[in-house]
Enzyme design. Structure first.
Site, PDB file in Angstrom:
ATOM      1  CE  LYS A 292      -4.365  -0.988  -0.224  1.00 20.78           C
ATOM      2  NZ  LYS A 292      -5.559  -0.225  -0.598  1.00 20.78           N
TER       3      LYS A 292
ATOM      4  CG  ASP B 256      -9.042  -2.725   5.153  1.00 17.65           C
ATOM      5  OD1 ASP B 256      -7.906  -2.508   4.693  1.00 17.65           O
ATOM      6  OD2 ASP B 256     -10.081  -2.703   4.462  1.00 17.65           O
TER       7      ASP B 256
END
Ligand SMILES: Cc1ncc(COP(=O)(O)O)c(C=O)c1O
Length: 407
Positions: free
Chosen positions: A79, A126
């Protein structure tokens, strides 16, 4: 769209007609600065691309490659590619400079640090995106605030706090946490750095999707170095679809007339892209509720409206997967057969390899295999997008223990 018969809990739709328009921001020339910027970040290295020869033989395909993103910037997931590039572009705007003219070192210079030290980046996650935003903010001397959905892993929360972020687990689902983060950013005049678009909020999610393309670019050059012509199949897992749509758009532009078959995988409890594809409408369809799945990174109910059209128009297939598929992938990668190298792959990272194993090994899937175009010449590329980001859950799954058995 053709829906195949449900087998062993797997639902597959084949997209018969792949055509449409890829947004300009996913053109190769537009992406040149993305990779150049990533390469300038301290500690940047290409993540390994691993050929699983024994697994390929066992499953009857030519080659299975897995890109191991657990090595990305020491953050155990891919990410940071999106977060760093988006934050760089945000800072360029603040400092009135062009991304073409700067690198990571520039943002770390004393002069720049002084100008940006009061900036606060706010996001919902998350786990992996929030850790990446917190890490980028911390590295550049800025602040971050991170909201997580209910039921989030405490280890993932602690890893975000270790990066200096103010972080908390909320009592709402992922999409609710996104709204809380947006509200907070507005209230404190912070910068909302989210990997999905909202009405009037598009620029930053575009930069995030562009950031993810570095991963695919690296994989294709690594394959070339191995003397392998592009893949025939690419398996991409989706939460909101920012990563899958970004990579798919880049792939369509890059391969032009010979675009590999791209298969989108989601957890059955959060299969908003699958549900959108099967609906007659062109607009995305939402999944609501708790979205209880082990694939926490993919537990998103609202497709990114910017990348959804790319997924709708160019994916070869959409698959809704029960959790056992991801567990299967985690175990295969943790203890591979023969000489294949071990890969530590977490719940949201392993679903692609798990899917291959289920589909290619089982005679019940003969028709599905044909419709997906798999045969002995297939060269498959999977992205293991995270390592053991929840180590307790990882250990429990690879040791084949369920929570009940453990008690
Ligand atoms: C490990 C992992 N893989 C895949 C994804 C999916 O990315 P996206 O939400 O852009 O679809 C995520 C998202 O958080 C993730 O953490």
């Amino acid at each position: 769209m053709i829906k195949l018969a449900e087998t062993k809990g797997l639902n597959i739709i084949i997209n018969e007609k792949t055509e449409g328009v890829v947004p300009d921001y996913l053109r190769e020339d537009e992406l040149f600065n993305v990779t150049r910027f990533h390469e300038s970040i301290d500690g940047y290295e290409r993540t390994p691309l691993i050929l699983l020869s024994d697994l390929s033989k066992e499953l009857g395909v030519s080659k299975i490659f897995v890109k191991d993103e657990s090595f990305r910037f020491g953050l155990n997931a891919f990410k940071a590619l999106g977060a760093t590039y988006a934050i760089a572009r945000i800072l360029c705007e603040k400092l009135s400079v062009n991304i073409e003219d700067v690198d990571f070192k520039f943002f770390r210079s004393d002069e720049v640090r002084d100008k940006i030290k009061d900036m606060v980046f706010v996001t919902a996650t998350d786990g992996n995106h929030g850790r990446a935003v917190a890490w980028a903010a911390n590295t550049l001397g800025c602040k971050s605030i991170v909201y997580m959905p209910k039921g989030s892993s405490i280890t993932r929360l602690e890893n975000i706090r270790k990066e200096g972020a103010e972080a908390e687990i909320t009592d709402v689902n992922y999409d609710g946490a996104v709204r809380i983060a947006k509200k907070k950013a507005d209230e404190i005049d912070g910068v909302f750095v989210q990997d999905t678009a909202l009405p009037g909020y598009e620029k930053i999610p575009v930069w995030i999707s562009q950031g993810y393309t570095t991963m695919a670019k690296e994989a294709f050059s690594q394959m070339k170095e191995e003397g392998v012509k592009g893949p025939t199949h690419i398996l991409l897992q989706a939460g909101v679809g920012a990563y899958a749509g970004g990579v798919l758009g880049y792939v369509v532009n890059l391969f032009k007339d010979e675009v590999p078959k791209v298969i989108i995988l989601e957890p059955e409890k959060a299969d908003c892209i699958f549900k959108s594809a099967i609906s007659d409408k062109k607009e995305p369809v939402f999944v609501t509720g708790d979205m209880d799945t082990i694939m926490a990174g993919l537990a998103c109910g609202e497709p990114n409206p910017l990348t959804w059209p790319v997924l709708r128009d160019f994916s070869h297939a959409f698959v809704s997967c029960p959790d056992y598929v991801a567990e299967e992938g985690m175990r295969i990668l943790a203890s591979p057969k023969g000489d294949d190298r071990k890969i530590v792959s977490g719940e949201s990272g392993a679903v692609g390899v798990g899917f291959l194993k289920v589909i290619l090994e089982n005679r019940d899937f003969c028709y599905d295999k044909k419709m997906l175009g798999f045969d002995e010449n297939s060269v498959v590329l999977c992205f293991s997008t995270e390592g053991d980001t929840d180590p307790d859950s990882y250990k429990r799954i690879i040791n084949k223990l369920t929570i009940k058995e453990e008690k």
